[in-house]
Scaffold this active site. Structure first.
Site, PDB file in Angstrom:
ATOM      1  N   ALA A   1       8.522   7.797  -9.380  1.00  0.00           N
ATOM      2  CA  ALA A   1       7.186   7.263  -9.083  1.00  0.00           C
ATOM      3  C   ALA A   1       6.226   7.481 -10.245  1.00  0.00           C
ATOM      4  CB  ALA A   1       6.645   7.923  -7.819  1.00  0.00           C
TER       5      ALA A   1
ATOM      6  N   ARG B   1       0.767  -4.759 -12.729  1.00  0.00           N
ATOM      7  CA  ARG B   1       0.552  -6.021 -12.008  1.00  0.00           C
ATOM      8  C   ARG B   1      -0.269  -5.849 -10.732  1.00  0.00           C
ATOM      9  NH1 ARG B   1       6.161  -8.638 -11.182  1.00  0.00           N
ATOM     10  NH2 ARG B   1       7.017  -6.709 -12.027  1.00  0.00           N
TER      11      ARG B   1
ATOM     12  N   TYR C   1     -26.359   7.286  22.836  1.00  0.00           N
ATOM     13  CA  TYR C   1     -25.758   8.189  21.873  1.00  0.00           C
ATOM     14  C   TYR C   1     -25.654   9.564  22.514  1.00  0.00           C
ATOM     15  CZ  TYR C   1     -25.046  11.522  18.185  1.00  0.00           C
ATOM     16  OH  TYR C   1     -24.531  12.555  17.453  1.00  0.00           O
TER      17      TYR C   1
END
Ligand code: UD1
Ligand code: CA
Length: 475
Positions: free
Chosen positions: A9, A15, A367
């Site tokens: 990795a 790209r 709330y």
């Protein structure tokens, strides 16, 4: 001998056109490199070494908490070099050692296991996983002799024009090596080739010369070997994994109106007879029980949902919903929300770090933060807890069977006793005793006939304005 895995990795992934290393990009909520690690682990790998290079710190961070070792490849001189760096860092391998790519997330544990089994059964020095892609351009080609035994791998750039035309079987880049023979012979790889790199693929020819057995195993499903080099391929791989996970869930008894519109991460479990409606995303350690309806438009991250819950248009993180809870449409449940059996968080409701007791309801536009609420409570529309004074957060305690009228402000810290009733539009700043009625509201006054007279005046004023305008325009 236990199984080892090396995951390459170190590459940049130009790209992707990204500021981040390719393998840290996420597929269904997990970094690309996480997937082959997981497959290796499922196939029984004990020691997993990840070769990092480009964006090493970010890749390490993306894998925080995973039981893997990291080896840094500072110069990227090819796949053979990457494996050599690992050997030099950890002192070589014993036992079967699979090599995987961090950008090939769809490889399955079953395929890895088949590769390892083949290697063990025939004492191969190396078994190559080969495949038949639709387009072989760019891949190393598998060369077989008259008896169809593996002869060598020739990189695309090193192929003759005839080889490029005729050789359709390709190297996936995934192998199982005998760790001991790999460790001993790695230094035989040179870099005299079209790219001037140390090719791991050269091990096949090297073993052939040494008379060591090698083989190529043709993968059944070429999708497993889809490499991610671009955002398009990331989307393709996501689609394949989504189909796999959703397919498994449907096999297990989950209904989906449209499986293409449901995204479920690999760590999520969903019980049978639950229905997942379109635009639902389930991430992290989320668990969903049986007989629930989740979605549409719902995103749950690290949430636990019991049985028989309805979760409609809800965004929730680290929330726990017990059984027969109803949520949404348009609820926002933040970390530490705990909705007990048969409770409700209704429409345009936000709850944070609070327990909503059994059968208690917060149905509309509220709330609720840092609150402990008993059972059988009803919170009227538009009522909120004022838990923050600008510096500190304060708790609200609401007892059992409390009725809070609409548009009530509960200024924390405050406690409302069992069975209390708070009148609509009250601003509650002091504790309310159990069983009491609390009311904070200025008295209503009335002026007889004044409404009618007031409206009449306004209408007359408007008529005068219209007249004036018409006169001006008429000129
Ligand atoms: C490689 C194989 C090719 C195979 C193809 C399948 C070699 C020489 N060729 O070619 O036969 O068909 O994979 O996809 O192995 N990496 C490192 N360090 C390095 C070089 C590479 O970690 O020094 C990692 C890359 O990040 C990448 C993977 O190894 O994930 C493959 O490397 P890459 O150079 O892209 O090999 P391919 O040209 O794709
Ligand atoms: Ca008021």
């Amino acid at each position: 001998m236990p199984l080892n895995a090396i995951v390459l990795a170190a590459g940049e992934g130009t790209r992707m056109k990204s500021a981040h290393p390719k393998v840290a990009h996420k597929l269904l909520g997990k970094p690309l490199v996480w997937w082959p690690i997981q497959a290796a682990r499922e196939a029984g790998a004990e020691r997993i070494v990840v070769v990092v290079g480009h964006g090493a710190d970010e890749v390490r961070a993306a894998l925080a908490g995973e039981d893997v070792e990291f080896v840094e490849q500072t110069e990227r001189l090819g796949t053979g070099h990457a494996v050599r760096v690992v050997r030099d860092a950890i002192g070589g391998f014993q036992g079967p050692t699979v090599v995987l790519y961090g950008d090939t997330p769809l490889i399955s544990a079953a395929t890895i296991s088949a590769l390892v089994a083949e290697t063990r059964a025939n004492h191969n020095a190396c078994t190559v996983l080969s495949f038949e892609p639709e387009d072989a351009t760019g891949y190393g080609r598998i060369v077989r002799d008259e008896d169809s035994a593996l002869q060598a791998i020739v990189e695309h750039k090193d192929c003759t024009p005839e080889q490029r035309e005729e050789l359709w079987e390709c190297n996936s880049g995934i192998y199982c090596f005998c760790g001991r023979r790999l460790t001993e012979n790695l230094d035989r790889i040179g870099n005299d080739n079209a790219q001037g790199e140390y090719y791991l693929t050269d091990m096949v020819g090297i073993y052939k010369e040494l008379g060591e057995p090698v083989a190529a195993l043709l993968a059944e499903d070429p999708d497993e070997l889809l490499g991610v080099n671009s955002r398009r391929q990331l989307a393709e791989a996501t689609y394949v994994m989504q189909e796999r996970i959703n397919g498994r869930l449907m096999d297990e008894g989950v209904t989906m109106l449209d499986p293409a519109m449901v995204w479920v991460g690999p760590g999520v479990t969903v019980g049978r007879d639950t229905e997942l409606l379109p635009m639902t995303m389930l991430w992290g350690d989320t668990t969903i029980g049986e007989g629930c309806t989740i979605g549409p438009n719902t995103r749950l991250t690290d949430c636990h949902v019991g049985n028989g819950c309805i979760v409609d248009e809800t965004v929730a993180q680290q929330a726990t919903l017990e059984n027969e809870v109803s949520c949404g449409p348009r609820a926002y449940l933040r970390p530490g929300t705990h909705l007990l059996d048969r409770s409700k968080a209704g429409t345009h409701v936000e709850i944070k770090n609070s327990t909503i007791g059994e059968g208690s309801k917060v149905p509309h536009l509220s709330y609720i933060g840092d609150t402990t609420m008993g059972s059988g409570v009803n919170i009227g529309a538009g009522s909120i807890t004022c838990n923050y004074d600008g510096v500190f957060k304060h708790p609200t305690v609401i007892g059992d069977d409390v009725f809070i009228g609409s548009d009530t402000m509960m200024v924390a810290p405050v406690t409302i006793g069992d069975g209390a009733l708070v009148g609509a539009s009250s601003c509650i700043t002091r504790d309310v005793s159990a069983g009491a009625i609390a009311l904070e509201r200025s008295e209503q006054v009335e002026f007889a006939g004044m409404g009618t007279r007031h409206m009449q005046k306004l209408r007359e004023k408007k008529a005068r304005q219209l007249e004036e305008r018409a006169r001006k325009e008429g000129k």
